[in-house]
Design a protein around this motif. Structure first.
Motif, PDB file in Angstrom:
ATOM      1  N   TRP A 104       0.857  -1.189   0.000  1.00 63.52           N
ATOM      2  CA  TRP A 104       0.000   0.000   0.000  1.00 63.52           C
ATOM      3  C   TRP A 104       0.889   1.234   0.000  1.00 63.52           C
ATOM      4  O   TRP A 104       1.976   1.222   0.574  1.00 63.52           O
ATOM      5  CB  TRP A 104      -0.881   0.049   1.258  1.00 63.52           C
ATOM      6  N   PHE A 105       0.408   2.305  -0.616  1.00 68.57           N
ATOM      7  CA  PHE A 105       1.034   3.613  -0.396  1.00 68.57           C
ATOM      8  C   PHE A 105      -0.069   4.616  -0.096  1.00 68.57           C
ATOM      9  O   PHE A 105      -1.252   4.353  -0.353  1.00 68.57           O
ATOM     10  CB  PHE A 105       1.891   4.049  -1.592  1.00 68.57           C
ATOM     11  N   GLN A 106       0.287   5.753   0.470  1.00 66.28           N
ATOM     12  CA  GLN A 106      -0.726   6.707   0.899  1.00 66.28           C
ATOM     13  C   GLN A 106      -0.474   8.103   0.336  1.00 66.28           C
ATOM     14  O   GLN A 106       0.655   8.475   0.034  1.00 66.28           O
ATOM     15  CB  GLN A 106      -0.816   6.755   2.419  1.00 66.28           C
ATOM     16  N   LEU A 107      -1.580   8.855   0.197  1.00 64.19           N
ATOM     17  CA  LEU A 107      -1.553  10.216  -0.328  1.00 64.19           C
ATOM     18  C   LEU A 107      -2.444  11.094   0.537  1.00 64.19           C
ATOM     19  O   LEU A 107      -3.515  10.657   0.974  1.00 64.19           O
ATOM     20  CB  LEU A 107      -2.046  10.258  -1.781  1.00 64.19           C
ATOM     21  N   THR A 108      -2.027  12.322   0.771  1.00 58.76           N
ATOM     22  CA  THR A 108      -2.883  13.286   1.458  1.00 58.76           C
ATOM     23  C   THR A 108      -3.629  14.108   0.409  1.00 58.76           C
ATOM     24  O   THR A 108      -3.048  14.533  -0.597  1.00 58.76           O
ATOM     25  CB  THR A 108      -2.057  14.208   2.370  1.00 58.76           C
ATOM     26  N   CYS A 109      -4.910  14.321   0.652  1.00 55.82           N
ATOM     27  CA  CYS A 109      -5.785  14.960  -0.346  1.00 55.82           C
ATOM     28  C   CYS A 109      -6.670  16.000   0.321  1.00 55.82           C
ATOM     29  O   CYS A 109      -6.822  16.039   1.548  1.00 55.82           O
ATOM     30  CB  CYS A 109      -6.694  13.922  -1.009  1.00 55.82           C
ATOM     31  N   LYS A 110      -7.264  16.822  -0.524  1.00 54.00           N
ATOM     32  CA  LYS A 110      -8.376  17.672  -0.135  1.00 54.00           C
ATOM     33  C   LYS A 110      -9.583  17.233  -0.954  1.00 54.00           C
ATOM     34  O   LYS A 110      -9.441  16.652  -2.037  1.00 54.00           O
ATOM     35  CB  LYS A 110      -8.059  19.150  -0.376  1.00 54.00           C
ATOM     36  N   PHE A 111     -10.798  17.549  -0.424  1.00 57.39           N
ATOM     37  CA  PHE A 111     -12.006  17.029  -1.049  1.00 57.39           C
ATOM     38  C   PHE A 111     -13.046  18.133  -1.231  1.00 57.39           C
ATOM     39  O   PHE A 111     -13.125  19.075  -0.442  1.00 57.39           O
ATOM     40  CB  PHE A 111     -12.603  15.909  -0.191  1.00 57.39           C
ATOM     41  N   GLY A 112     -13.847  17.982  -2.259  1.00 56.11           N
ATOM     42  CA  GLY A 112     -14.964  18.893  -2.508  1.00 56.11           C
ATOM     43  C   GLY A 112     -15.999  18.186  -3.349  1.00 56.11           C
ATOM     44  O   GLY A 112     -15.813  17.043  -3.795  1.00 56.11           O
ATOM     45  N   LEU A 113     -17.119  18.858  -3.588  1.00 58.46           N
ATOM     46  CA  LEU A 113     -18.172  18.308  -4.443  1.00 58.46           C
ATOM     47  C   LEU A 113     -18.463  19.285  -5.569  1.00 58.46           C
ATOM     48  O   LEU A 113     -18.511  20.504  -5.357  1.00 58.46           O
ATOM     49  CB  LEU A 113     -19.453  18.039  -3.656  1.00 58.46           C
ATOM     50  N   ASN A 114     -18.666  18.747  -6.760  1.00 55.62           N
ATOM     51  CA  ASN A 114     -19.133  19.540  -7.889  1.00 55.62           C
ATOM     52  C   ASN A 114     -20.623  19.791  -7.677  1.00 55.62           C
ATOM     53  O   ASN A 114     -21.423  18.858  -7.716  1.00 55.62           O
ATOM     54  CB  ASN A 114     -18.882  18.783  -9.194  1.00 55.62           C
ATOM     55  N   ALA A 115     -21.002  21.045  -7.449  1.00 57.55           N
ATOM     56  CA  ALA A 115     -22.397  21.363  -7.127  1.00 57.55           C
ATOM     57  C   ALA A 115     -23.337  21.041  -8.276  1.00 57.55           C
ATOM     58  O   ALA A 115     -24.536  20.815  -8.070  1.00 57.55           O
ATOM     59  CB  ALA A 115     -22.517  22.837  -6.745  1.00 57.55           C
TER      60      ALA A 115
END
Length: 379
Positions: A104-115
């Motif tokens: 496994w490898f890991q990534l840090t992300c940010k999240f949002g939604l397309n309105a």
């Protein structure tokens, strides 16, 4: 297994999906993983790890890709070697490139939604890409499911964000926003707002969302918890913790108004306090109960299921309720929360509700009319 190539100290090395880096002659150079969203290679001969800057994004097939200098090196796609597994653990993205569980490898992300379409937007190192999928869950979680479009018969991946729900939007609608656990995880300008109004499931009095996914059709998100009707028609929905620890228990308070109307036993309310014609209308399931007090007046109660365990609560709709005639029109007069209220109901009654015998006599009515049924209750 799948591989991609990158130079290390001038040597073009091969990176495979088991975490091994090999030289062009086939000998092992070392092991790779990720650190701060860069590749990190630990040489087999010892020494410090070597960091290699790369870009990450999701392509049009919902596959995670790795690129450098604008050139895509590889898409982690379904193949005969296996299905990549992607999951969130405490809002960190973990990737098993071939789904065999040994690397496994890991990534840090940010999240949002397309309105516009409800798709999830993921930003890695500031680069945003969109995943075409849908929200669906029966445990109140922010759970976004998506398939590898190049292999639609495979098992889809699902991202379950950790955090809590809070109300958002207009005061005459029930809308929710998800607050992810951890600072700065929401993409500015792309809030994690659910793509539609929430309704109340009158069978269990839980909140639920029905919405139409552009690519996957009708979807449903259910919220397990309890409902309480408080003074002044404030509805309090308590959303339970999720069993996997991804969801913190939340309390959603909704202001609403009630007006007498013809009904079939359920309680119909408008969201908000303005009594706006455009306000969202919701239905709370339960049973109306009419009890005679002294004389011809009534006490009207509403018994409803207030939790998933099936326990019941009762809220009073009106006491000292009478049907009164004024200038040939029929009103109800009643007391609620210590105040006397009068509402004209002539237009809300059908002709059959006025009967010559039985029912409740309309006070001061020169025609001697009686009300035979109201709000779904007959007597």
């Amino acid at each position: 297994m799948q591989t991609f190539s990158l130079p290390i100290n001038g040597i073009q090395c091969h990176f495979d999906t088991d975490g091994v880096v090999t030289k062009p002659d086939g000998h092992e150079f070392g092991k790779w993983t990720t650190a701060d969203n860069a590749l990190s290679v630990k040489p087999a001969e010892g020494g410090d790890a070597i960091k290699i800057a790369v870009d990450w994004a999701f392509n049009g097939n919902n596959q995670l890709t790795i690129a450098q200098g604008g050139t895509v090196l590889m898409a982690f796609a379904a193949s005969t070697d296996g299905l990549p597994r992607l999951q969130l653990r405490n809002n960190v993205l973990f990737v098993d490139p071939d789904g065999d569980g040994d690397f496994w490898f890991q990534l840090t992300c940010k999240f949002g939604l397309n309105a516009a379409n409800g798709n999830l937007v993921v930003a890695i190192n500031g680069k945003e890409s969109e995943i075409d999928g849908y929200l669906a869950d029966t445990q109140s979680r922010f759970r976004f499911e998506f398939p590898d479009k190049s292999f639609p018969s495979g098992v889809p991946n699902a991202f379950v964000l950790a955090g809590a729900w809070e109300p958002t939007g207009k005061k005459d609608e029930i809308r929710l926003h998800f607050v992810p656990k951890g600072a700065g995880l929401e993409i500015p300008g792309k809030p994690l707002n659910l793509p539609g109004q929430l309704k109340v499931d009158p069978r269990r009095n839980h909140l639920e969302l029905f919405y139409q996914s552009n690519s996957f059709g009708a979807k449903r998100l259910q919220f397990a918890g309890s409902l309480e009707i408080k003074k002044g028609w404030k509805l309090v929905f308590r959303i339970d913790n999720a069993s996997d620890g991804s969801l913190k228990a939340s309390t959603i308070e909704v202001e609403s108004t009630f007006e007498w109307d013809g009904g079939q036993g359920a309680l119909v309310l408008k969201v908000g306090k303005s009594k706006s014609n455009t306000a969202q209308q919701i239905t709370v399931g339960g049973r109306l109960q009419a009890t005679f007090d002294s004389g011809a007046s009534l006490r009207w109660d509403f018994e409803y299921i207030n939790s998933k365990t099936g326990s019941k609560s009762t809220t009073n709709l009106a006491t000292a309720l009478q049907f009164v005639s004024k200038n040939a029109e029929v009103f109800i007069e009643y007391r609620k929360d210590g105040e006397t209220v009068s509402r004209k109901i002539t237009g809300k009654l059908v002709q059959d509700d006025f009967v010559l015998s039985g029912g409740i006599e309309v006070v001061n009515d020169p025609n001697g009319r009686r009300v035979g049924a109201f709000l779904g209750v007959s007597w």
